[in-house]
Write a protein that holds these residues in place. Sequence first.
Motif, PDB file in Angstrom:
ATOM      1  N   VAL A 270       4.341   0.635   1.734  1.00 43.29           N
ATOM      2  CA  VAL A 270       5.399   0.452   2.726  1.00 43.29           C
ATOM      3  C   VAL A 270       6.178   1.759   2.763  1.00 43.29           C
ATOM      4  O   VAL A 270       6.655   2.225   1.725  1.00 43.29           O
ATOM      5  N   LEU A 271       6.292   2.361   3.955  1.00 44.47           N
ATOM      6  CA  LEU A 271       6.808   3.725   4.086  1.00 44.47           C
ATOM      7  C   LEU A 271       7.976   3.780   5.066  1.00 44.47           C
ATOM      8  O   LEU A 271       7.885   3.300   6.187  1.00 44.47           O
ATOM      9  N   ASP A 276       7.738  10.065   8.621  1.00 45.95           N
ATOM     10  CA  ASP A 276       7.216  10.271   7.279  1.00 45.95           C
ATOM     11  C   ASP A 276       5.974   9.426   7.052  1.00 45.95           C
ATOM     12  O   ASP A 276       5.022   9.870   6.395  1.00 45.95           O
ATOM     13  N   ALA A 277       5.954   8.204   7.587  1.00 48.63           N
ATOM     14  CA  ALA A 277       4.785   7.344   7.443  1.00 48.63           C
ATOM     15  C   ALA A 277       3.566   7.970   8.108  1.00 48.63           C
ATOM     16  O   ALA A 277       2.458   7.965   7.548  1.00 48.63           O
ATOM     17  N   LEU A 278       3.746   8.540   9.304  1.00 48.30           N
ATOM     18  CA  LEU A 278       2.628   9.200   9.980  1.00 48.30           C
ATOM     19  C   LEU A 278       2.104  10.377   9.161  1.00 48.30           C
ATOM     20  O   LEU A 278       0.887  10.603   9.067  1.00 48.30           O
ATOM     21  N   MET A 279       3.017  11.124   8.541  1.00 43.95           N
ATOM     22  CA  MET A 279       2.599  12.259   7.717  1.00 43.95           C
ATOM     23  C   MET A 279       1.822  11.796   6.489  1.00 43.95           C
ATOM     24  O   MET A 279       0.829  12.418   6.090  1.00 43.95           O
ATOM     25  N   VAL A 280       2.256  10.698   5.883  1.00 42.56           N
ATOM     26  CA  VAL A 280       1.559  10.170   4.709  1.00 42.56           C
ATOM     27  C   VAL A 280       0.157   9.693   5.093  1.00 42.56           C
ATOM     28  O   VAL A 280      -0.821   9.942   4.368  1.00 42.56           O
ATOM     29  N   VAL A 281       0.050   9.005   6.232  1.00 42.85           N
ATOM     30  CA  VAL A 281      -1.264   8.535   6.682  1.00 42.85           C
ATOM     31  C   VAL A 281      -2.202   9.727   6.907  1.00 42.85           C
ATOM     32  O   VAL A 281      -3.390   9.681   6.547  1.00 42.85           O
ATOM     33  N   GLN A 282      -1.694  10.807   7.482  1.00 47.25           N
ATOM     34  CA  GLN A 282      -2.512  12.007   7.662  1.00 47.25           C
ATOM     35  C   GLN A 282      -2.966  12.559   6.311  1.00 47.25           C
ATOM     36  O   GLN A 282      -4.115  12.991   6.151  1.00 47.25           O
ATOM     37  N   ARG A 283      -2.057  12.543   5.327  1.00 47.53           N
ATOM     38  CA  ARG A 283      -2.398  13.044   3.998  1.00 47.53           C
ATOM     39  C   ARG A 283      -3.469  12.173   3.344  1.00 47.53           C
ATOM     40  O   ARG A 283      -4.398  12.662   2.698  1.00 47.53           O
ATOM     41  N   LEU A 284      -3.342  10.845   3.523  1.00 48.71           N
ATOM     42  CA  LEU A 284      -4.344   9.934   2.976  1.00 48.71           C
ATOM     43  C   LEU A 284      -5.716  10.221   3.589  1.00 48.71           C
ATOM     44  O   LEU A 284      -6.737  10.264   2.891  1.00 48.71           O
ATOM     45  N   VAL A 297      -1.026   0.036   5.415  1.00 48.22           N
ATOM     46  CA  VAL A 297       0.247   0.750   5.531  1.00 48.22           C
ATOM     47  C   VAL A 297       1.183   0.002   6.474  1.00 48.22           C
ATOM     48  O   VAL A 297       0.799  -0.367   7.588  1.00 48.22           O
ATOM     49  N   VAL A 298       2.410  -0.215   6.008  1.00 48.03           N
ATOM     50  CA  VAL A 298       3.479  -0.764   6.844  1.00 48.03           C
ATOM     51  C   VAL A 298       4.560   0.304   6.947  1.00 48.03           C
ATOM     52  O   VAL A 298       5.066   0.793   5.930  1.00 48.03           O
ATOM     53  N   ALA A 299       4.908   0.695   8.163  1.00 50.37           N
ATOM     54  CA  ALA A 299       6.005   1.639   8.389  1.00 50.37           C
ATOM     55  C   ALA A 299       7.304   0.864   8.568  1.00 50.37           C
ATOM     56  O   ALA A 299       7.295  -0.326   8.850  1.00 50.37           O
ATOM     57  N   TYR A 300       8.417   1.570   8.410  1.00 46.06           N
ATOM     58  CA  TYR A 300       9.723   0.934   8.596  1.00 46.06           C
ATOM     59  C   TYR A 300      10.545   1.777   9.559  1.00 46.06           C
ATOM     60  O   TYR A 300      10.811   2.944   9.299  1.00 46.06           O
ATOM     61  N   ASP A 301      10.896   1.201  10.671  1.00 49.63           N
ATOM     62  CA  ASP A 301      11.755   1.724  11.753  1.00 49.63           C
ATOM     63  C   ASP A 301      11.178   1.375  13.113  1.00 49.63           C
ATOM     64  O   ASP A 301      11.904   0.998  14.004  1.00 49.63           O
ATOM     65  N   LEU A 307       2.360   4.775  17.927  1.00 50.16           N
ATOM     66  CA  LEU A 307       1.629   5.904  18.496  1.00 50.16           C
ATOM     67  C   LEU A 307       0.632   6.505  17.518  1.00 50.16           C
ATOM     68  O   LEU A 307      -0.123   7.394  17.881  1.00 50.16           O
ATOM     69  N   ALA A 308       0.640   6.029  16.271  1.00 52.87           N
ATOM     70  CA  ALA A 308      -0.250   6.587  15.261  1.00 52.87           C
ATOM     71  C   ALA A 308      -1.690   6.148  15.512  1.00 52.87           C
ATOM     72  O   ALA A 308      -1.972   5.305  16.362  1.00 52.87           O
ATOM     73  N   SER A 309      -2.603   6.737  14.747  1.00 48.51           N
ATOM     74  CA  SER A 309      -4.009   6.345  14.811  1.00 48.51           C
ATOM     75  C   SER A 309      -4.488   6.062  13.389  1.00 48.51           C
ATOM     76  O   SER A 309      -4.663   6.991  12.600  1.00 48.51           O
ATOM     77  N   PRO A 310      -4.672   4.776  13.024  1.00 40.32           N
ATOM     78  CA  PRO A 310      -4.473   3.597  13.883  1.00 40.32           C
ATOM     79  C   PRO A 310      -2.980   3.317  14.086  1.00 40.32           C
ATOM     80  O   PRO A 310      -2.155   3.779  13.292  1.00 40.32           O
ATOM     81  N   PRO A 311      -2.635   2.551  15.137  1.00 36.83           N
ATOM     82  CA  PRO A 311      -1.232   2.156  15.313  1.00 36.83           C
ATOM     83  C   PRO A 311      -0.728   1.441  14.056  1.00 36.83           C
ATOM     84  O   PRO A 311      -1.421   0.594  13.500  1.00 36.83           O
TER      85      PRO A 311
END
Length: 367
Positions: A270-271, A276-284, A297-301, A307-311
């Motif tokens: 949970v990010l 920041d969550a999008l950046m972490v997903v890219q790093r993963l 992954v669950v984002a918060y906000d 808009l991410a891939s995957p959303p």
Amino acid sequence: MREPVDLRRQRILAAVQARGTARVRDLAAELQVSVVTVRRDVEELTREGRLSRGHGVVRSTLPARETVAEAVPAAGDRVAVVVPVRHSYLTETLHGARTVLERAGVRMALHLAPQASGAERPLVERALADGADGLLIAPRWRGRADEEADHEWLAGVGVPTVLMERRPWRGSALHALDSVCSDHWYGAHLAVEHLVGLGHRRIVFATRHDSPTARSLRAAFTRIAGAHPLVEQWAWALVAREAGADGPYSADETAELPALMRKLGASAMVLHGDVDALMVVQRLTEEGVRVPQDCSVVAYDDVVAGLASPPLTAVSPPKAEVGHAAAELLLQRLAEAPGSRPGRRVELLPRLMVRGSTDRPAEPLAE
């Protein structure tokens, strides 16, 4: 996983009600669906009498809230709104507040506070000198010291004031000040229950630590995960090393998240917040960790999570409604005698927007 039709239509209704009118194309972009899908939803909501349509524009048919109608301040009143600069989370909050104030015929003056500590005070003083009769404010408050420094002067502003997405601690000089915010404990609860319900038992929680929301979320995740009978292992860390105030932090709390995930054997994160969550997903992804196959992954906000891939599945605080409710409360204060009603603390519940970044673990745990 596609968003349920009824939930999507509720989001359309909420967006149109918050703004009064909205373009179909804009709604489609916000919901990450096709224009055809939104048109179909709007047609159904129009048949139900809940919306009206124009040329590419949707209008709300819901009546203005009674609180606004009952609390119309004197003509010429002006409200100062003070929020941090470059704070996308509060954009929808501002839209909600503006809708209410414009409907009531009250002028809104927006002031953007720089990132420096204490930047709000001179802006408020200038707004009062310019004749502001009321104040909506979301101080940055990077840490406890920043908040303490604002208590005395903000408590003595001398005009009706409502805090947005800020909740002073109990017993402080601002304890009795009106405030409207999201219930972030409930948001954390939604995220944990969603992941546990999918079968995840080891979870990494990563938040910023330079805002009141971030600190509230850390405390909530600590309580919820620590007491949950189905959470076997969990850890909290900074979502990025630059996302915290001065420590002290342990090695795990400043660790790279992919490494911490492997150390814990975690299958979910949970990010906070979205960027920041999008950046972490890219790093993963760069390290060969697939979302959601290897890590949910669950984002918060929920500002740009879709808009991410995957959303990204995301906890979505009621940002527009916070502004809406804060402006309504301020209008009531402007229309009544000072001290005629007790201070109010309003909490609104977030929602969980389930998208493509969460799924069952690759090897579901036996029940």
